[in-house]
Design a protein around this motif. Structure first.
Motif, PDB file in Angstrom:
ATOM      1  N   ALA A  94       0.898  -1.218   0.015  1.00 19.54           N
ATOM      2  CA  ALA A  94       0.105  -0.007   0.074  1.00 19.54           C
ATOM      3  C   ALA A  94       0.740   1.417   0.279  1.00 19.54           C
ATOM      4  CB  ALA A  94      -0.877   0.101   1.280  1.00 19.54           C
ATOM      5  N   ILE A  95       2.077   1.430   0.692  1.00 26.52           N
ATOM      6  CA  ILE A  95       2.732   2.378   1.009  1.00 26.52           C
ATOM      7  C   ILE A  95       3.602   2.593  -0.394  1.00 26.52           C
ATOM      8  CG2 ILE A  95       4.897   3.311   1.859  1.00 26.52           C
ATOM      9  CD1 ILE A  95       4.174   1.642   4.294  1.00 26.52           C
ATOM     10  N   MET A  96       3.881   1.441  -1.099  1.00 25.97           N
ATOM     11  CA  MET A  96       4.647   1.739  -2.588  1.00 25.97           C
ATOM     12  C   MET A  96       3.468   2.336  -3.637  1.00 25.97           C
ATOM     13  SD  MET A  96       6.786  -2.023  -2.541  1.00 25.97           S
ATOM     14  CE  MET A  96       7.613  -1.810  -4.064  1.00 25.97           C
ATOM     15  N   LEU A  97       2.431   1.760  -3.427  1.00 27.39           N
ATOM     16  CA  LEU A  97       1.098   2.239  -4.373  1.00 27.39           C
ATOM     17  C   LEU A  97       1.052   3.627  -4.126  1.00 27.39           C
ATOM     18  CD1 LEU A  97      -2.266   0.566  -4.941  1.00 27.39           C
ATOM     19  CD2 LEU A  97      -1.955   3.215  -4.333  1.00 27.39           C
ATOM     20  N   MET A  98       0.874   4.428  -2.860  1.00 28.26           N
ATOM     21  CA  MET A  98       0.883   5.755  -2.546  1.00 28.26           C
ATOM     22  C   MET A  98       2.032   6.396  -3.026  1.00 28.26           C
ATOM     23  SD  MET A  98      -2.233   5.743  -1.113  1.00 28.26           S
ATOM     24  CE  MET A  98      -2.036   7.192   0.126  1.00 28.26           C
TER      25      MET A  98
END
Length: 640
Positions: free
Chosen positions: A66-70
């Motif tokens: 999720a952090i990578m996506l953001m």
């Protein structure tokens, strides 16, 4: 200079083994000479930068994915202002300081487990450190400079060395969702400005004049149309105008002031919602409106503001009216001192025109971009008699428009559907509307009901106006009750399979509790504590141990370096019972902290809001202020 160059190079080369340092040193030195910073352009990713569905990230945990996506959404060219410089918005609001940091952070995230936390120092990945599954997976700090050295000049030096960076707000915390966020805030601001200043619920035929169509400011055109008024927005950079027009956010473009005035008159007369981008300097637009007033006696503008990047006025955040855009960029490069002088003269001319129109009935407010602050520093006539140093002739939009909304506990709550599926976003929209409608049925105060109705209207309009840019995200203004209820309902929908993948909850740092900024978010704090940053720091710490997936704390954001401390969070909902409990605890604190502080400062709305919160939660116990009922006791006491 040579000494600084050597230190900056040494700092940059630390990321690379000795066998390639000689070649990189030549490239990096050239970047530093040309741009004043080492961005490491050779490592700019060749992959398409965008928010991919969460399942496509090579990670061991959903939180890391999720952090990578953001992160990738913040650097998506359709979202980011200057993606090659890792700038998401605001002219200099970065995700990382250089591309080596991007690659290193993504590598760490791909390896991270639920027993580790990634620590980020102003863009630099310090490393993965052992922690536990209840701890945040990511801790971010940006620009945490010792207060005595938190000046603009020191920032330029430290940024050149690569040891600090300006994360703005949601750029450096990886939570930007494109201009949709500021569209919503601007819609609410314009609607409430109409209610306060014009005593009008219907803004058709009312004219709103402002400037800026770049990053955050790019939202103004769309917001004007959603609010139903006539929006005239000046922008010097043609690329920004064309980008917004292509996205469908700006209806028309013109570089001819005669045409702009004619379109304004027609739309005003026929009460047509319009967004018109003037390709030119906003000072010319303001002065033309004064000319129309002087020659026809007609005041053509009702509401006015400004969204140039005045937190950074002497480095491209504001362009002087005396020169064309290209001439100004050239002068900035060759003679920054002369550029600074022209900017100051331009600011004074802009304020002089605004003052003439305001004297005749136009209502102007500062949009928290440090416009009034920098204009006053330039010598513009903005003195407010008998006021303290954080007040000007015109109010901050927080003081007159949004401050009471914050005190009710309302602020920019948002979420991102990590599946990338628009249907998941539609499902969350439906959930959010149902939650707000149910809250109204259960009974809320009149002021809260109005905010709920505004946000229900917003969600309905959002789908119609194609507001998604980048990730499948939505924003609305909600209070503690609404945020917690929406989060719980979304988490249960994930558990039931109605939403296909985790949802990331977040908010703008510009919120009830997230930011201490005497010229913006806390400009309506009048007990002397507007210059104190306890609230933002406590919020960062409190979110961290109450369940946030990641937290961030920044110096700077909105009004500029050294003028504000702000923080934010990300919270991953995965459908689990644990995620629901985290959301309940963390979101409650994330709102009640700021409401309690605003209550203690003397705000009546905040007093009522926190008292209601204590009734609903017996474990919440807040110190309430006693008012000085008899003001006459003060003067004799002070004379003793």
């Amino acid at each position: 200079m040579c000494c600084k160059l050597g230190l900056a190079l040494r700092n940059a080369l630390r990321y690379f083994p000795p066998e390639i340092q000689k070649k990189l040193a030549l490239e990096f030195a050239e970047e530093l000479r040309l741009y004043g910073h080492i961005y490491m352009y050779r490592f700019f990713p060749e992959i398409e930068m965008r928010a991919y569905p969460i399942g496509e990230y090579p990670c061991k945990t959903k939180s890391a994915a999720a952090i990578m996506l953001m992160i990738m959404n913040n650097l998506d060219p359709s979202v980011a202002q200057f993606p090659q410089e890792l700038v998401t918005y605001g002219g200099n609001g970065q995700v990382f300081s250089n591309w080596a940091q991007f690659w290193l952070a993504m590598h760490y995230l791909s390896e991270m487990t639920e027993e580790q936390t990634l620590v980020m120092y102003s863009g630099h990945p310090l490393g993965l450190f052992p922690s536990h599954h209840c701890a945040p997976r990511l801790i971010i700090t940006n620009g945490m400079v010792i207060p005595n050295y938190s000046s603009r000049d020191e920032y330029e030096r430290l940024f050149a060395l690569g040891v600090t960076m300006y994360g703005q707000m949601t750029a450096g915390s990886y939570c930007y969702i494109g201009p949709q966020g500021i569209v919503h805030g601007t819609v609410l601001t314009v609607l409430n400005a109409g209610r306060r200043y014009l005593k009008a619920e219907d803004l058709s035929g009312k004219v709103f004049v402002t400037s800026g169509l770049g990053g955050m400011s790019g939202a103004q055109a769309k917001a004007a149309v959603i609010a139903g008024c006539v929006g005239i927005i000046a922008e010097v950079d043609e690329a920004a105008l064309l980008k917004r027009h292509k996205q469908g956010w700006l209806m028309e473009i013109s570089n001819n002031l005669d045409h702009c005035i004619a379109r304004l008159r027609d739309a005003r007369k026929n009460k047509i919602a319009l967004s018109l981008g003037y390709h030119g300097n906003v000072v010319d637009l303001w002065e033309r409106l004064v000319h129309e007033l002087d020659t026809t006696g007609e005041l053509l503008v009702d509401l006015g503001s400004d969204q140039t990047s005045c937190h950074n006025p002497f480095n491209g955040g504001y362009y002087p009216v005396q020169l064309s855009f290209e001439e100004a960029k050239q002068l900035l490069s060759t003679n920054p001192g002369k550029f600074r002088t022209l900017v100051k003269e331009s600011l004074k001319r802009q304020v002089a025109a605004i003052n003439r129109l305001a004297d005749k009935g136009m209502f102007f407010w500062d949009y928290g971009n440090a416009f009034l602050l920098e204009a006053q520093r330039a010598g513009a006539d903005l003195v407010k008699r008998g006021a303290n140093k954080t007040e000007f002739r015109y109010p901050s939009y927080v003081q007159h428009i949004m401050g009471d909304i914050f005190s009710l506990g309302f602020g920019p709550f948002r979420w991102v559907c990590t599946s990338g599926d628009p249907q998941d976003l539609a499902t969350t929209d439906s959930i959010a509307m149902s939650v707000l409608e149910e809250s109204i049925r259960q009974g809320v105060s009149t002021s809260v009901k109005q905010q709920y109705h505004d946000n229900i209207r917003w969600i309905r309009e959002a789908g119609r106006h194609s507001l998604v840019v980048g990730s499948q995200a939505r924003i609305l203004y909600s209070d503690q009750r609404g945020r917690v209820s929406i989060a719980v309902a979304i988490n249960r929908a994930i558990s039931e399979g109605r939403i296909k993948a985790p949802v990331v909850l977040s908010r703008d740092h510009h919120d009830v509790s997230g930011t201490d900024s005497p010229y913006r978010e806390t400009s309506n704090i009048y007990d002397g504590s507007a210059l104190c940053a306890d609230m933002a720091v406590q919020n960062f710490v409190g979110d961290a141990f109450r369940g946030a997936t990641w937290v961030a704390l920044h110096n700077g954001g909105g009004v500029g370096w050294g003028e504000v401390i702000n923080g934010g969070f990300g919270l991953v909902l995965d459908g689990s019972k644990e995620a629901e409990e985290r959301a309940k605890m963390m979101l409650s604190w994330d709102v009640s902290n700021g409401v309690a502080r605003r209550c203690w400062s003397g705000n009546d709305y905040a007093y009522e809001t926190i008292c209601q919160a204590m009734k609903e939660n017996a474990t919440l116990k807040v110190t309430l202020p006693h008012k000085v009922v008899d003001e006459s006791i003060l003067e004799p006491a002070m004379k003793r």
